[in-house]
Every structure is written in structure tokens, then in C-alpha cells.
Design a protein around this motif. Structure first.
Motif, PDB file in Angstrom:
ATOM      1  N   ASP A 159       0.836  -1.203   0.000  1.00  0.00           N
ATOM      2  CA  ASP A 159       0.000   0.000   0.000  1.00  0.00           C
ATOM      3  C   ASP A 159       0.874   1.259   0.000  1.00  0.00           C
ATOM      4  O   ASP A 159       0.579   2.237  -0.688  1.00  0.00           O
ATOM      5  N   ALA A 160       1.969   1.211   0.769  1.00  0.00           N
ATOM      6  CA  ALA A 160       2.879   2.354   0.845  1.00  0.00           C
ATOM      7  C   ALA A 160       3.553   2.613  -0.504  1.00  0.00           C
ATOM      8  O   ALA A 160       3.663   3.766  -0.943  1.00  0.00           O
ATOM      9  N   VAL A 161       4.001   1.560  -1.159  1.00  0.00           N
ATOM     10  CA  VAL A 161       4.652   1.697  -2.474  1.00  0.00           C
ATOM     11  C   VAL A 161       3.671   2.273  -3.491  1.00  0.00           C
ATOM     12  O   VAL A 161       4.037   3.095  -4.341  1.00  0.00           O
ATOM     13  N   GLU A 162       2.411   1.876  -3.400  1.00  0.00           N
ATOM     14  CA  GLU A 162       1.406   2.354  -4.351  1.00  0.00           C
ATOM     15  C   GLU A 162       1.060   3.830  -4.133  1.00  0.00           C
ATOM     16  O   GLU A 162       0.770   4.553  -5.079  1.00  0.00           O
ATOM     17  N   LYS A 163       1.114   4.289  -2.878  1.00  0.00           N
ATOM     18  CA  LYS A 163       0.648   5.643  -2.568  1.00  0.00           C
ATOM     19  C   LYS A 163       1.767   6.669  -2.374  1.00  0.00           C
ATOM     20  O   LYS A 163       1.494   7.871  -2.332  1.00  0.00           O
ATOM     21  N   PHE A 164       2.993   6.235  -2.247  1.00  0.00           N
ATOM     22  CA  PHE A 164       4.096   7.150  -1.951  1.00  0.00           C
ATOM     23  C   PHE A 164       4.413   8.056  -3.135  1.00  0.00           C
ATOM     24  O   PHE A 164       4.447   7.623  -4.287  1.00  0.00           O
ATOM     25  N   ASP A 165       4.643   9.341  -2.833  1.00  0.00           N
ATOM     26  CA  ASP A 165       5.022  10.319  -3.857  1.00  0.00           C
ATOM     27  C   ASP A 165       6.504  10.632  -3.688  1.00  0.00           C
ATOM     28  O   ASP A 165       6.890  11.437  -2.843  1.00  0.00           O
ATOM     29  N   TYR A 166       7.335   9.986  -4.494  1.00  0.00           N
ATOM     30  CA  TYR A 166       8.785  10.120  -4.332  1.00  0.00           C
ATOM     31  C   TYR A 166       9.287  11.513  -4.686  1.00  0.00           C
ATOM     32  O   TYR A 166      10.371  11.928  -4.260  1.00  0.00           O
ATOM     33  N   GLU A 167       8.517  12.270  -5.427  1.00  0.00           N
ATOM     34  CA  GLU A 167       8.963  13.592  -5.876  1.00  0.00           C
ATOM     35  C   GLU A 167       8.929  14.639  -4.757  1.00  0.00           C
ATOM     36  O   GLU A 167       9.488  15.722  -4.907  1.00  0.00           O
ATOM     37  N   ARG A 168       8.277  14.321  -3.640  1.00  0.00           N
ATOM     38  CA  ARG A 168       8.198  15.284  -2.531  1.00  0.00           C
ATOM     39  C   ARG A 168       9.461  15.292  -1.685  1.00  0.00           C
ATOM     40  O   ARG A 168       9.620  16.138  -0.809  1.00  0.00           O
TER      41      ARG A 168
END
Length: 262
Positions: free
Chosen positions: A68-77
Motif C-alpha cells: 500500500d505504501a509503495v502504491e501511494k508514496f510520492d517520491y517527488e516530494r
């Protein structure tokens, strides 16, 4: 810290492939690289849980949280994925345990009774109440109160997905929104929430504050904290339970005050 940075940099390309191109193998690679987080979080949560709770079940719930974390994480932040994922994994494990009803209803009732007692007495006296005062209010001996804390210690694992009060649907997570969103009401509520928690933490005893700091900020296990403070693991568990119940009581008062002011 250096290893985390290296891992984060090494995974940037994978994040781009997954988030920008939707490449599933990249997602799978990310999940596999962060699997040690599941072992770490589930290992910490396993402390104090009944032996009947399977470590395999904890890991299974944790993997779902990681996905769930991998699906929702925004790496650009520019945020650290490890921190974000740890909360998701923790929440997924707690949700899984609760769905399995692993804590007897009688124990949950005891926890609710102690939490309500802390909330009422500390609001009345405007200070941290003693075990003797709690025992008198609950009409039990101090030894029985200590045993009650020991019994309910396994229920004091908190999740942001928990409701602020059991009879309500609003969760702690609902108080956390995108910092970029300009919502005046939220900012006011956030200010008073932080102020309430700061005051509540300040009212904890020195030992309770130490336990909270070492467990939630230094990320030591209860066993490690026992060694640091030269106390028994059962005593550390009691201190942790009391601290969490006091803080939950403070959050309950915060919610009640907001409701009265609206």
C-alpha cells in the motif's frame, strides 16, 4: 543513515519507472528491497503480544502495508520512504490484528475504563494523577491497578487509523492532511492538537516521558528500554501503558472541546 541514502538513490530510477511508466517489475523490485522494514516493524510490535499471535501473520499484514505504501508514496516530494512505509506497515498490522479480534473484549473494556478515568481525573485536578488516586477512583487496590495495567498493556499499540474515540468514526489520520492545502480550520485544529499533546506529554512522569521518547523517537524495543532504565520489562510495559492511556485521554478531551466549540 548512509546506507539509507544509498538505498534511496539506488531506487530513484525504480520509482520513476513505477510512478511515471507504471512498470510493474519496478514496483516488485521496490517491494523486495524494502521487505526488511516489514521484519523490523513486525518485530517491534511482537513485543508484549500473546504467544498465540503468529509472527507469520504479523509479517503477512505488514507486507500488505508495504504494498500500500509503495502504491501511494510520492517520491517527488523528497520525503523518506522508510518513515512513510513504517507507519503504513504498522497500521496494516494493527488493523489485521483487530480484525482477528486477538484481544478479549474484557481486556478492551478494562483499557477503556482506565483511559476514561485518566481523562476525568486529570481534567479535574489539572495534573498527572497518581496510582493511588486512580485506584481509589476505580475502587480497587493499587496492586489490582498495577495488574490491570499489565493486562491491558497489549492494547496500547496505537495506529493513526484508530478512531479518536471508540464511538466515533473520525480517526487520528483524518487530522493529517497535505501540508500544501490551505485550510484555516485545519490549521487552528492542528495548532490546538499539538498544544494539547505537548501539555499532555509534559504532565507525564519523568519515567513515562523517557519510555515514550525511547520507544517512539529512538525506536528502542521495550526490552532495550528496560536495560537502559535498569527496570524490569513488565515495569516498562506498565509505564508505556500509562503514558499512552494518558495521551489518549488528552486527545479525547481535545475532541470534546472542539465539538463543544463548533
Amino acid at each position: 543513515m548512509i546506507e539509507q541514502k544509498q538505498l534511496q538513490l539506488a531506487n530513484i530510477e525504480l520509482w520513476k519507472q513505477w510512478k511515471e511508466q507504471g512498470w510493474v517489475p519496478a514496483k516488485q523490485s521496490l517491494i523486495e528491497s524494502y521487505l526488511p522494514l516489514v521484519d523490523y516493524v513486525s518485530g517491534r510490535l511482537a513485543i508484549g503480544l500473546p504467544k498465540s499471535v503468529s509472527k507469520e501473520d504479523l509479517s503477512s499484514y505488514g507486507v500488505m502495508g508495504l504494498i500500500d505504501a509503495v502504491e501511494k508514496f510520492d517520491y517527488e516530494r523528497g520525503l523518506q520512504f522508510e518513515t512513510y512505509a513504517s507507519w503504513r506497515i504498522r497500521g496494516a498490522i494493527i488493523d489485521g490484528l483487530r480484525q482477528g479480534d486477538w484481544v478479549p473484549r474484557s481486556i478492551r473494556d478494562k483499557a477503556k475504563k482506565v483511559e476514561d478515568a485518566y481523562q476525568k481525573l486529570e481534567q479535574q485536578y489539572l495534573r498527572s494523577v497518581t496510582d493511588a488516586e486512580m485506584s481509589a477512583y476505580l475502587q480497587i487496590s493499587e496492586q489490582e491497578f498495577v495488574q490491570m495495567l499489565q493486562d491491558i498493556s497489549i492494547t496500547t499499540i496505537c495506529s493513526f487509523d484508530d478512531p479518536i474515540r471508540e464511538e466515533e468514526s473520525e480517526t487520528r489520520l483524518s487530522l493529517i492532511i497535505d501540508e500544501k492545502a490551505k485550510n484555516p480550520d485545519f490549521k487552528v485544529n492542528e495548532f490546538y492538537l499539538k498544544e494539547t499533546l505537548a501539555k499532555a506529554i509534559d504532565k507525564l512522569t519523568e519515567k513515562e516521558r523517557t519510555v515514550v521518547s525511547l520507544f517512539y523517537f529512538e525506536e528502542l524495543s521495550l526490552g532495550e528500554i528496560a536495560e537502559v532504565m535498569s527496570l524490569s520489562p513488565s515495569r516498562i510495559s506498565q509505564l508505556h501503558s500509562k503514558a499512552i492511556l494518558r495521551l489518549k485521554g488528552a486527545l479525547g478531551r481535545f475532541k470534546t472541546q472542539l465539538f463543544q466549540d463548533t
